[in-house]
Motif scaffolding. Structure first.
Motif, PDB file in Angstrom:
ATOM      1  N   THR A  17       0.762  -1.179   0.081  1.00  0.00           N
ATOM      2  CA  THR A  17       0.030  -0.026  -0.174  1.00  0.00           C
ATOM      3  C   THR A  17       1.301   1.423   0.140  1.00  0.00           C
ATOM      4  OG1 THR A  17      -1.773   1.051   1.284  1.00  0.00           O
ATOM      5  CG2 THR A  17      -0.049  -0.098   2.434  1.00  0.00           C
ATOM      6  N   LYS A  18       0.226   2.448  -0.027  1.00  0.00           N
ATOM      7  CA  LYS A  18       0.880   3.575   0.123  1.00  0.00           C
ATOM      8  C   LYS A  18       0.702   4.264   1.581  1.00  0.00           C
ATOM      9  CE  LYS A  18       2.522   4.972  -4.154  1.00  0.00           C
ATOM     10  NZ  LYS A  18       1.693   4.138  -5.400  1.00  0.00           N
ATOM     11  N   ASP A  20       0.733   4.966   5.341  1.00  0.00           N
ATOM     12  CA  ASP A  20       1.776   4.997   6.438  1.00  0.00           C
ATOM     13  C   ASP A  20       0.934   4.494   7.711  1.00  0.00           C
ATOM     14  OD1 ASP A  20       3.863   5.725   7.945  1.00  0.00           O
ATOM     15  OD2 ASP A  20       3.380   8.032   8.172  1.00  0.00           O
ATOM     16  N   ASN A  34      -7.492   0.615  -2.426  1.00  0.00           N
ATOM     17  CA  ASN A  34      -6.212   1.180  -2.921  1.00  0.00           C
ATOM     18  C   ASN A  34      -6.201   1.316  -4.457  1.00  0.00           C
ATOM     19  OD1 ASN A  34      -4.304   1.462  -0.966  1.00  0.00           O
ATOM     20  ND2 ASN A  34      -3.844  -0.648  -0.588  1.00  0.00           N
ATOM     21  N   ALA A  57       2.011  -2.254  -3.537  1.00  0.00           N
ATOM     22  CA  ALA A  57       2.611  -0.945  -3.104  1.00  0.00           C
ATOM     23  C   ALA A  57       2.935  -0.001  -3.998  1.00  0.00           C
ATOM     24  CB  ALA A  57       4.056  -1.197  -2.334  1.00  0.00           C
ATOM     25  N   GLU A  58       3.457  -0.676  -5.324  1.00  0.00           N
ATOM     26  CA  GLU A  58       3.733   0.390  -6.275  1.00  0.00           C
ATOM     27  C   GLU A  58       2.534   1.107  -6.951  1.00  0.00           C
ATOM     28  OE1 GLU A  58       8.190  -1.491  -7.801  1.00  0.00           O
ATOM     29  OE2 GLU A  58       6.185  -2.416  -8.375  1.00  0.00           O
ATOM     30  N   ARG A  65       5.699   7.110  -0.805  1.00  0.00           N
ATOM     31  CA  ARG A  65       6.329   5.940  -1.108  1.00  0.00           C
ATOM     32  C   ARG A  65       5.506   4.719  -0.939  1.00  0.00           C
ATOM     33  NH1 ARG A  65       8.814   2.826   3.026  1.00  0.00           N
ATOM     34  NH2 ARG A  65       8.790   3.928   4.928  1.00  0.00           N
ATOM     35  N   GLY A  66       5.697   3.842  -1.787  1.00  0.00           N
ATOM     36  CA  GLY A  66       4.876   2.329  -1.479  1.00  0.00           C
ATOM     37  C   GLY A  66       5.664   1.568  -0.125  1.00  0.00           C
ATOM     38  N   ARG A  67       4.735   0.959   0.564  1.00  0.00           N
ATOM     39  CA  ARG A  67       5.104   0.478   1.800  1.00  0.00           C
ATOM     40  C   ARG A  67       4.679  -0.990   1.680  1.00  0.00           C
ATOM     41  NH1 ARG A  67       5.513   5.130   5.919  1.00  0.00           N
ATOM     42  NH2 ARG A  67       6.370   3.417   7.091  1.00  0.00           N
TER      43      ARG A  67
END
Length: 139
Positions: A17-18, A20, A34, A57-58, A65-67
């Motif tokens: 995901t992005k 946080d 998402n 994530a991307e 940023r992707g996580r």
């Protein structure tokens, strides 16, 4: 780079995901998708391959940023029909979904993403599906 269809670690689930988030946070169904603006997701999606988590994530909506988080489902998981029924019968991507909460237990911080041209190609392909009305999510 992540290897398609290669399990990250036996018994470990990942979520790309992005968002946080922090260890202890819980992902629940009913939040914004998402991957489709204006849509609420009826499931939480997870995988046991680093490749699928990396794509998540991307390609996730949002900024930053992707996580990739290590997650533990609190209930039953099922194969994700958006991948297993439509693209990869037999679920080699090890893509799953659940209607139950999923708890974050860690974060991968040293993952390597796909090449920028691969990401752009995937985005272009997804945009084409949307334009053609074929970007249907079975949720």
């Amino acid at each position: 780079m992540p290897e398609p269809f290669e399990e990250y670690e036996p018994g470990v689930f990942l979520h790309g995901t992005k968002a946080d988030l922090a260890v202890g946070d819980v992902l629940v169904p009913g939040r914004d998708s998402n991957f489709e603006a204006g849509r609420r997701a009826n499931h939480v999606y997870l995988t046991s391959t680093l490749d699928a988590a990396t794509w998540g994530a991307e390609l996730a909506a949002g900024v930053g940023r992707g996580r990739i988080y290590i997650v533990e489902p609190t209930g039953a998981v099922e194969d994700d029909p958006n991948v297993t029924d439509k693209k990869f019968p037999g679920n080699p991507t090890r893509s799953y979904r659940t209607r139950e909460p999923v708890q974050i237990v860690g974060e991968l911080v040293d993952w390597i993403g796909h090449a920028p041209e691969q990401v752009q190609s995937m985005r272009d392909g997804l945009a084409a599906l949307t334009r053609e009305g074929r970007a249907v999510i079975d949720d």
